[in-house]
Scaffold this motif. Sequence first.
Motif: not given
Length: 299
Positions: A117-146
């Motif tokens: 998810l690049n800088k443009t995607a990071a600035k976009r509100r989640v409601k504008a995300y596609s399902l695939g982008m939400r999956q990537r964000l959810g995975l980023a959340y899961a990996l955040l705490g290492d």
Amino acid sequence: MITVEHLSKRYGSHPAVDDVSFTCEPGTVTGFLGPNGAGKSTTMRMICGLTPPTSGTATVDGQPYKRMGNPGRRIGVLLDASAQHSGRTGREVLTLAALTMGIDRRRVDESLDRVGLNKTAAKRRVKAYSLGMRQRLGLAYALLGDPGILVLDEPANGLDPEGIFWMRGLLRDFADRGGTVLLSSHLLREVEAVADKLVVIGGGRIVAEGDKNELLAASGTVVRALDMGALDMVLQRVGLTGTKTTDGGVVVQADAEVIGRAAADAGLVLLELRPAGGGGLEQMFLTLTAGDSVKEAVR
């Protein structure tokens, strides 16, 4: 390590999960498979402390999820990619998570970059995300705490083929570095490509568990006859039943020699007789879960 022991969940008289036991060990990807309504999501929710079990236990590194201090640092969870605040940006979602877990905020950009998810995607509100982008964000959340453990329910849903290939590599690398992955997915070929171990659930109960290669090798015999009706009668005569395949044959839980001798005694012409392992995970899945409802359970 994830340990599930005699886990059960009932909704009134309906047993959603019935005496389920399995383990997920470090360094492995465990594929958790089953038809809709088989109990996969309920089991994963009990592991993560979201649904209380009727009986049995589920522990992460020897502890129930609810008793873990700061669980996001030890186990990353993605059960529903849509369960994110739609009015926040992707970066805001992860920044709040970082503050909650006491993680350096610089990890936010690292985690976003890790999932593509690049800088443009990071600035976009989640409601504008596609399902695939939400999956990537959810995975980023899961990996955040290492964390050392990942629990993922349908993480490839909504991803394009390139994204699915990327996720497969990410999970394989995570496990190869000593991580533990519990992965539920309907994309059987992707599970077959990445999993070391399989747990198959049907009707709330475990119907198969073990090393992927061993399970595939022991998944029965494919047989096809010139007269399929006569083959069915021959199988019934010797106490065997067959499960229809998608290409017109049947899979029988018996050795090829047993089937071949029964067919020969009946003067039956066989067109195909081979181990079912060649049909891969999809064929094994259909065989093990034959008769289970394909409709989502209503509770």
